[in-house]
Each structure stands twice: as structure tokens, then as C-alpha cells.
Design a protein around this motif. Structure first.
Motif, PDB file in Angstrom:
ATOM      1  N   TYR A 104      11.082   4.732  -9.512  1.00 35.21           N
ATOM      2  CA  TYR A 104       9.944   5.574  -9.134  1.00 35.21           C
ATOM      3  C   TYR A 104       8.714   5.235  -9.982  1.00 35.21           C
ATOM      4  O   TYR A 104       7.585   5.234  -9.482  1.00 35.21           O
ATOM      5  N   GLU A 105       8.925   4.987 -11.258  1.00 30.60           N
ATOM      6  CA  GLU A 105       7.802   4.672 -12.151  1.00 30.60           C
ATOM      7  C   GLU A 105       7.111   3.378 -11.716  1.00 30.60           C
ATOM      8  O   GLU A 105       5.872   3.304 -11.712  1.00 30.60           O
ATOM      9  N   VAL A 106       7.896   2.386 -11.346  1.00 30.61           N
ATOM     10  CA  VAL A 106       7.317   1.119 -10.880  1.00 30.61           C
ATOM     11  C   VAL A 106       6.545   1.343  -9.583  1.00 30.61           C
ATOM     12  O   VAL A 106       5.412   0.866  -9.427  1.00 30.61           O
ATOM     13  N   ALA A 107       7.137   2.066  -8.641  1.00 29.80           N
ATOM     14  CA  ALA A 107       6.477   2.308  -7.348  1.00 29.80           C
ATOM     15  C   ALA A 107       5.197   3.119  -7.513  1.00 29.80           C
ATOM     16  O   ALA A 107       4.195   2.863  -6.839  1.00 29.80           O
ATOM     17  N   ALA A 108       5.223   4.096  -8.411  1.00 32.61           N
ATOM     18  CA  ALA A 108       4.036   4.934  -8.629  1.00 32.61           C
ATOM     19  C   ALA A 108       2.868   4.135  -9.180  1.00 32.61           C
ATOM     20  O   ALA A 108       1.702   4.500  -8.990  1.00 32.61           O
ATOM     21  N   LYS A 109       3.157   3.024  -9.870  1.00 27.13           N
ATOM     22  CA  LYS A 109       2.101   2.204 -10.459  1.00 27.13           C
ATOM     23  C   LYS A 109       1.702   1.013  -9.587  1.00 27.13           C
ATOM     24  O   LYS A 109       0.535   0.609  -9.577  1.00 27.13           O
ATOM     25  N   PHE A 114      12.310  -0.348  -2.430  1.00 27.50           N
ATOM     26  CA  PHE A 114      12.218   0.925  -3.145  1.00 27.50           C
ATOM     27  C   PHE A 114      12.594   2.087  -2.230  1.00 27.50           C
ATOM     28  O   PHE A 114      13.348   2.986  -2.628  1.00 27.50           O
ATOM     29  N   VAL A 115      12.066   2.086  -1.013  1.00 30.69           N
ATOM     30  CA  VAL A 115      12.385   3.162  -0.068  1.00 30.69           C
ATOM     31  C   VAL A 115      13.884   3.214   0.194  1.00 30.69           C
ATOM     32  O   VAL A 115      14.495   4.288   0.211  1.00 30.69           O
ATOM     33  N   ALA A 116      14.498   2.050   0.390  1.00 34.09           N
ATOM     34  CA  ALA A 116      15.938   2.001   0.643  1.00 34.09           C
ATOM     35  C   ALA A 116      16.719   2.515  -0.571  1.00 34.09           C
ATOM     36  O   ALA A 116      17.683   3.271  -0.424  1.00 34.09           O
ATOM     37  N   GLN A 117      16.301   2.116  -1.769  1.00 34.19           N
ATOM     38  CA  GLN A 117      16.981   2.564  -2.984  1.00 34.19           C
ATOM     39  C   GLN A 117      16.832   4.065  -3.174  1.00 34.19           C
ATOM     40  O   GLN A 117      17.801   4.760  -3.512  1.00 34.19           O
ATOM     41  N   ALA A 118      15.629   4.572  -2.953  1.00 26.31           N
ATOM     42  CA  ALA A 118      15.370   6.001  -3.162  1.00 26.31           C
ATOM     43  C   ALA A 118      16.142   6.860  -2.169  1.00 26.31           C
ATOM     44  O   ALA A 118      16.719   7.890  -2.542  1.00 26.31           O
ATOM     45  N   THR A 119      16.175   6.462  -0.905  1.00 24.65           N
ATOM     46  CA  THR A 119      16.871   7.264   0.099  1.00 24.65           C
ATOM     47  C   THR A 119      18.384   7.197  -0.086  1.00 24.65           C
ATOM     48  O   THR A 119      19.082   8.193   0.113  1.00 24.65           O
ATOM     49  N   ILE A 142       4.012   9.614  -3.052  1.00 23.76           N
ATOM     50  CA  ILE A 142       5.367  10.178  -2.979  1.00 23.76           C
ATOM     51  C   ILE A 142       6.122   9.893  -4.270  1.00 23.76           C
ATOM     52  O   ILE A 142       6.797  10.763  -4.828  1.00 23.76           O
ATOM     53  N   ALA A 143       6.012   8.661  -4.759  1.00 19.72           N
ATOM     54  CA  ALA A 143       6.708   8.279  -5.992  1.00 19.72           C
ATOM     55  C   ALA A 143       6.163   9.054  -7.190  1.00 19.72           C
ATOM     56  O   ALA A 143       6.933   9.545  -8.027  1.00 19.72           O
ATOM     57  N   ALA A 144       4.841   9.169  -7.277  1.00 16.25           N
ATOM     58  CA  ALA A 144       4.229   9.865  -8.416  1.00 16.25           C
ATOM     59  C   ALA A 144       4.604  11.346  -8.436  1.00 16.25           C
ATOM     60  O   ALA A 144       4.868  11.919  -9.506  1.00 16.25           O
ATOM     61  N   ARG A 145       4.636  11.978  -7.264  1.00 13.10           N
ATOM     62  CA  ARG A 145       4.994  13.403  -7.204  1.00 13.10           C
ATOM     63  C   ARG A 145       6.486  13.623  -7.399  1.00 13.10           C
ATOM     64  O   ARG A 145       6.904  14.695  -7.861  1.00 13.10           O
ATOM     65  N   GLY A 146       7.292  12.627  -7.057  1.00  9.80           N
ATOM     66  CA  GLY A 146       8.731  12.770  -7.223  1.00  9.80           C
ATOM     67  C   GLY A 146       9.185  12.611  -8.662  1.00  9.80           C
ATOM     68  O   GLY A 146      10.237  13.141  -9.057  1.00  9.80           O
ATOM     69  N   LEU A 147       8.413  11.890  -9.457  1.00  4.05           N
ATOM     70  CA  LEU A 147       8.802  11.615 -10.842  1.00  4.05           C
ATOM     71  C   LEU A 147       9.105  12.872 -11.670  1.00  4.05           C
ATOM     72  O   LEU A 147      10.173  12.955 -12.292  1.00  4.05           O
ATOM     73  N   MET A 170      24.927  12.279 -13.382  1.00  5.71           N
ATOM     74  CA  MET A 170      23.544  12.647 -13.082  1.00  5.71           C
ATOM     75  C   MET A 170      22.575  12.021 -14.085  1.00  5.71           C
ATOM     76  O   MET A 170      21.487  11.579 -13.719  1.00  5.71           O
ATOM     77  N   VAL A 171      22.969  11.963 -15.352  1.00 10.76           N
ATOM     78  CA  VAL A 171      22.127  11.331 -16.358  1.00 10.76           C
ATOM     79  C   VAL A 171      21.967   9.844 -16.050  1.00 10.76           C
ATOM     80  O   VAL A 171      20.849   9.302 -16.031  1.00 10.76           O
ATOM     81  N   LYS A 172      23.078   9.175 -15.793  1.00 12.88           N
ATOM     82  CA  LYS A 172      23.043   7.735 -15.527  1.00 12.88           C
ATOM     83  C   LYS A 172      22.241   7.407 -14.274  1.00 12.88           C
ATOM     84  O   LYS A 172      21.365   6.524 -14.293  1.00 12.88           O
ATOM     85  N   GLU A 173      22.517   8.102 -13.177  1.00 21.02           N
ATOM     86  CA  GLU A 173      21.859   7.791 -11.910  1.00 21.02           C
ATOM     87  C   GLU A 173      20.373   8.157 -11.940  1.00 21.02           C
ATOM     88  O   GLU A 173      19.543   7.450 -11.364  1.00 21.02           O
ATOM     89  N   HIS A 174      20.030   9.248 -12.611  1.00 20.38           N
ATOM     90  CA  HIS A 174      18.617   9.614 -12.702  1.00 20.38           C
ATOM     91  C   HIS A 174      17.844   8.633 -13.575  1.00 20.38           C
ATOM     92  O   HIS A 174      16.678   8.344 -13.300  1.00 20.38           O
ATOM     93  N   HIS A 175      18.465   8.124 -14.616  1.00 20.57           N
ATOM     94  CA  HIS A 175      17.830   7.089 -15.441  1.00 20.57           C
ATOM     95  C   HIS A 175      17.413   5.914 -14.557  1.00 20.57           C
ATOM     96  O   HIS A 175      16.279   5.417 -14.630  1.00 20.57           O
ATOM     97  N   SER A 176      18.329   5.481 -13.727  1.00 25.89           N
ATOM     98  CA  SER A 176      18.094   4.306 -12.884  1.00 25.89           C
ATOM     99  C   SER A 176      17.004   4.550 -11.844  1.00 25.89           C
ATOM    100  O   SER A 176      16.078   3.741 -11.696  1.00 25.89           O
ATOM    101  N   ILE A 177      17.072   5.676 -11.143  1.00 26.13           N
ATOM    102  CA  ILE A 177      16.116   5.916 -10.062  1.00 26.13           C
ATOM    103  C   ILE A 177      14.733   6.265 -10.606  1.00 26.13           C
ATOM    104  O   ILE A 177      13.703   5.941  -9.989  1.00 26.13           O
ATOM    105  N   ILE A 178      14.673   6.906 -11.771  1.00 25.15           N
ATOM    106  CA  ILE A 178      13.375   7.218 -12.377  1.00 25.15           C
ATOM    107  C   ILE A 178      12.620   5.933 -12.687  1.00 25.15           C
ATOM    108  O   ILE A 178      11.404   5.842 -12.482  1.00 25.15           O
ATOM    109  N   ALA A 179      13.331   4.926 -13.191  1.00 24.76           N
ATOM    110  CA  ALA A 179      12.691   3.636 -13.479  1.00 24.76           C
ATOM    111  C   ALA A 179      12.082   3.036 -12.213  1.00 24.76           C
ATOM    112  O   ALA A 179      10.970   2.496 -12.235  1.00 24.76           O
TER     113      ALA A 179
END
Length: 199
Positions: free
Chosen positions: A152-157, A52-57, A167-172, A141-150
Motif C-alpha cells: 500500500y505504501e508503494v502504491a500510495a506514492k 497491486f490491485v490483485a495482491q490487495a484484493t 484508495i491506497a493512501a486512505r487504506g494505509l 495478522m501481524v505478518k500479513e499486515h506487514h506485507s500488505i502495508i508495504a
């Protein structure tokens, strides 16, 4: 009197033992209580957290690169404002991840956006102008944000590390704001297009 003194002197070492030993025990307790804190710093991320960290960065780097391009090429002031916001927010997120991984001694595995994909998107945008550029950038931006938001949601939970989960919860909400703004710009079109539609 001689026997009494001899008896008292023979018991003196025993009394000292009862006084000194408890004191030694108390002195050792604080050192034992500090060990859990050292273990916290020694905790390493599991494979899912590292991915997740690698994907997010990597996503941060990609979005910053494309948004900087939009800041210089778009004629739409609202699109440039969104691009500027994306650069600022993703730079801040990247800094949080860098500080976090520095404490963990891990940079994660390479599971982010491949460099060649970023270059391909960048080259495609550079070949466009005006409304075509704005629509392509907003669509990315729509496509890439869709992917990364998903992600972040998994990491936040599910993240085992509480700091990473925070970090994930605040970034969402930040990422969801980018997504909403990009969607709105895609629907509204450019100012020139709106003028033509209103005529």
C-alpha cells in the motif's frame, strides 16, 4: 438602381458565409472538449498497478476468511472485536477495489495470496484452541499486515492512476490500525493468561 441591387445581391452569399461559418465552428468546440474525459475512462492500469490491485484484493479475501474463523472460535472478546473490525474494514476495501476495476475494465493479474496458502492457514487455525489459537491468529495478522502495508505504501506514492493512489493512501491508516491492535494482543496475551500472571 438596378445596378446597385445587382451588386448587393451578388455580395449576399459572401456575407452569409461569414455569418454561418463561425457559428459552425462554435458548435463544434464543445464536442472537442469532451474527448479528454472519454480518454480517462479508456486509460488502463500498468502492470505494477494491476499487480497491486490483485495482491490487495487477494489479501482482503484471506484476512476476511481468517477473521471470520476467529470470530467464531476465539474466547477472547478483544480478539473477536479485532476480527470483526478486520472483516468490516477489508470488506469495505474490497468493494472499493471492485468499483475501481469495474471502471477500468481490468481485474489485474493473479499475484495475490495463493488459495492453497489460505487453506493451509485456515486448517492450522482450526487445529488450535484457546490461547494457542489467539496467539496464532494474532501472529498471522501481524505478518500479513506487514506485507500488505508495504504494498500500500508503494502504491500510495508511485501509482500513476490518481484514484488508485487515493484508495491506497486512505487504506494505509486502516491497515496500520489492525497491525497495532494485533501486536498489542500478542503482547498482552489472553485474559486467562493475564490472570495467571497477576496471581
Amino acid at each position: 438602381m438596378t445596378r446597385a441591387r445587382a451588386f448587393a445581391s451578388s455580395r449576399l452569399p459572401l456575407l452569409l458565409c461569414f455569418v454561418v461559418l463561425p457559428a459552425v465552428g462554435f458548435a463544434q468546440k464543445p464536442a472537442a472538449s469532451k474527448s479528454p474525459k472519454r480518454n480517462e475512462h479508456q486509460h488502463t492500469l500498468n502492470a505494477r498497478e494491476q499487480a497491486f490491485v490483485a495482491q490487495a484484493t487477494a489479501d482482503d479475501d484471506m484476512q476476511i476468511t481468517l477473521a471470520k474463523l476467529a470470530m467464531g472460535r476465539s474466547d477472547n472478546p478483544r480478539m473477536r472485536a479485532l476480527a470483526s473490525r478486520i472483516v468490516s474494514d477489508h470488506t469495505a476495501l474490497n468493494l472499493q477495489f471492485a468499483q475501481f476495476t469495474a471502471t477500468k475494465g481490468s481485474k489485474g493479474h493473479a499475484h495475490g495470496v495463493p488459495v492453497q496458502n489460505i487453506r493451509a492457514m485456515q486448517a492450522h487455525l482450526q487445529s488450535l484452541h484457546g490461547e494457542a489459537f489467539d496467539q496464532a491468529f494474532a501472529g498471522m495478522m501481524v505478518k500479513e499486515h506487514h506485507s500488505i502495508i508495504a504494498a500500500y505504501e508503494v502504491a500510495a506514492k508511485t501509482a500513476a492512476d490518481d484514484r488508485l493512489k487515493t484508495i491506497a493512501a486512505r487504506g494505509l491508516p486502516v491497515l496500520q490500525g489492525h497491525l497495532a491492535a494485533a501486536r498489542a494482543l500478542m503482547k498482552e496475551g489472553s485474559p486467562a493468561q493475564q490472570r495467571r500472571e497477576n496471581q
